[in-house]
Design a protein around this motif. Structure first.
Motif, PDB file in Angstrom:
ATOM      1  N   SER A 189      -5.677   0.063  -6.415  1.00 41.16           N
ATOM      2  CA  SER A 189      -5.204   1.332  -5.853  1.00 41.16           C
ATOM      3  C   SER A 189      -4.058   1.931  -6.654  1.00 41.16           C
ATOM      4  N   GLY A 190      -3.522   1.163  -7.621  1.00 36.43           N
ATOM      5  CA  GLY A 190      -2.378   1.631  -8.381  1.00 36.43           C
ATOM      6  C   GLY A 190      -1.057   1.080  -7.864  1.00 36.43           C
ATOM      7  N   ARG A 191      -1.106   0.362  -6.747  1.00 38.69           N
ATOM      8  CA  ARG A 191       0.099  -0.253  -6.212  1.00 38.69           C
ATOM      9  C   ARG A 191       0.490  -1.458  -7.064  1.00 38.69           C
ATOM     10  N   THR A 224      -1.013  -6.106 -10.078  1.00 37.44           N
ATOM     11  CA  THR A 224      -1.343  -4.685 -10.107  1.00 37.44           C
ATOM     12  C   THR A 224      -2.652  -4.486  -9.363  1.00 37.44           C
ATOM     13  N   GLN A 261      -0.706  12.396   0.591  1.00 37.38           N
ATOM     14  CA  GLN A 261      -1.263  11.050   0.545  1.00 37.38           C
ATOM     15  C   GLN A 261      -0.377  10.124   1.361  1.00 37.38           C
ATOM     16  N   PHE A 299       1.213   6.675   2.608  1.00 39.31           N
ATOM     17  CA  PHE A 299       1.584   5.522   1.798  1.00 39.31           C
ATOM     18  C   PHE A 299       2.476   4.583   2.606  1.00 39.31           C
ATOM     19  N   PRO A 301       3.920   1.665  -4.123  1.00 34.56           N
ATOM     20  CA  PRO A 301       3.184   2.567  -5.018  1.00 34.56           C
ATOM     21  C   PRO A 301       4.110   2.993  -6.153  1.00 34.56           C
ATOM     22  N   THR A 302       3.605   2.987  -7.375  1.00 33.90           N
ATOM     23  CA  THR A 302       4.457   3.387  -8.495  1.00 33.90           C
ATOM     24  C   THR A 302       4.722   4.886  -8.479  1.00 33.90           C
ATOM     25  N   GLN A 303       3.836   5.646  -7.832  1.00 34.00           N
ATOM     26  CA  GLN A 303       3.981   7.101  -7.729  1.00 34.00           C
ATOM     27  C   GLN A 303       3.656   7.529  -6.302  1.00 34.00           C
ATOM     28  N   ILE A 304       4.561   8.283  -5.682  1.00 35.63           N
ATOM     29  CA  ILE A 304       4.313   8.855  -4.355  1.00 35.63           C
ATOM     30  C   ILE A 304       3.927  10.313  -4.531  1.00 35.63           C
TER      31      ILE A 304
END
Length: 278
Positions: free
Chosen positions: A212-214, A209, A235, A237, A228-231
């Motif tokens: 950056s949250g990736r 993990t 932003q 990516f 990325p868990t959230q797009i």
């Protein structure tokens, strides 16, 4: 690169026996279904016939639970094939309340590895699929599961980037150093051109993990899924899948999107380990 798309596509011809395995977003494996993919060229390889059969628990001798056929004479813009036969295809645009996804494929001798990443309408990673394929009748074997230990060290190689706007592709050297800086912490330093990117990740079992949250999942057959868990809109990516082809060769495919959610480029990396970690 795009001008050679069809020739590179032909490097995938053959009968490929394998399986589709669902992957949870934390890396756990779900159900697997046997598969048989056939890619046959006709008319001097100007036409390629595609057939994908998937089977139930009874296996290959049973009636397929899914049987899809298609004929190709051209390839869509969203699909890029590289010189090794590796490819990536996926959504041209990320938009709110629309589904988004990408597929990746690697070829090495009598082996193919494919992977699918899917996002839901809220831009959250929702489903992933690991597809391990072996040329039918060959003695090809599966690679061991990917580990942190295998990634640690110094890697050098080349990256080839093909662009969505059809500008000429570029090939350039890259240098990657991955080291473990604490018991549960990993540092990754990537250098290409005059740019250097550093990322720190927390190690937990077979999952990395990043700050950056990736997230990166370390999976069977030398596979890594990095996403990325959230797009989110506005932003930029990228999404990525890697394959450790041998203990000292790793390939990666990366799809990059800008802040408008538009697909910008696809990059194929071939890198070799030149030094182990201290």
């Amino acid at each position: 690169m795009i001008e050679h798309n069809w020739e590179n596509f032909l490097k995938n011809l053959g009968e490929w026996q394998g399986s589709f395995t669902s992957v949870a977003n934390t890396g756990e494996l779900g159900e697997s279904t046997p598969s048989l993919l056939t890619l046959v060229g006709t008319e001097d390889n100007q036409v390629v016939h595609f057939r994908l059969q998937r089977f139930g628990p009874e296996g290959y001798g049973s009636t397929p639970i899914s049987d899809i056929s298609q004929t190709y004479q051209t390839l869509g813009k969203q699909t890029i094939f590289f010189a090794t036969g590796a490819f990536s295809k996926g959504s041209l645009q990320f938009a709110p309340y629309g589904e988004f996804g990408a597929e990746y494929g690697f070829v090495a001798g009598d082996r193919r590895l494919r992977f699918v990443q899917l996002y839901d309408r809220q831009g959250q990673i929702s489903n992933q699929v690991l597809i391990r394929e072996f040329r039918r009748g060959s003695s090809a074997i599966e690679r061991p599961p990917l580990t942190v230990e295998q990634l640690l060290g110094e890697w050098q190689g080349t990256a080839t980037t093909a662009y969505a706007d059809w500008q000429p592709s570029e090939t350039y050297p890259i240098h990657l150093v991955i080291d473990q800086i604490a018991e549960h912490q990993l540092r990754q330093q990537l250098t290409f051109g005059d740019r250097q990117l550093t990322a720190i990740a927390h190690i937990a079992d077979q999952q990395l993990t990043f700050e950056s949250g990736r997230r990166m999942l370390l999976l069977p057959d030398g596979t890594s899924s990095h996403f990325p868990t959230q797009i989110r809109l506005q932003q930029a990516f990228f999404v990525e899948v890697g394959w450790l082809v041998t203990p000292t060769e790793r390939q990666r495919l990366i799809r990059s999107y800008n802040e408008k959610g538009e697909w910008v480029s696809t990059t194929h990396v071939i890198e070799h380990k030149v030094a182990k970690h201290p």
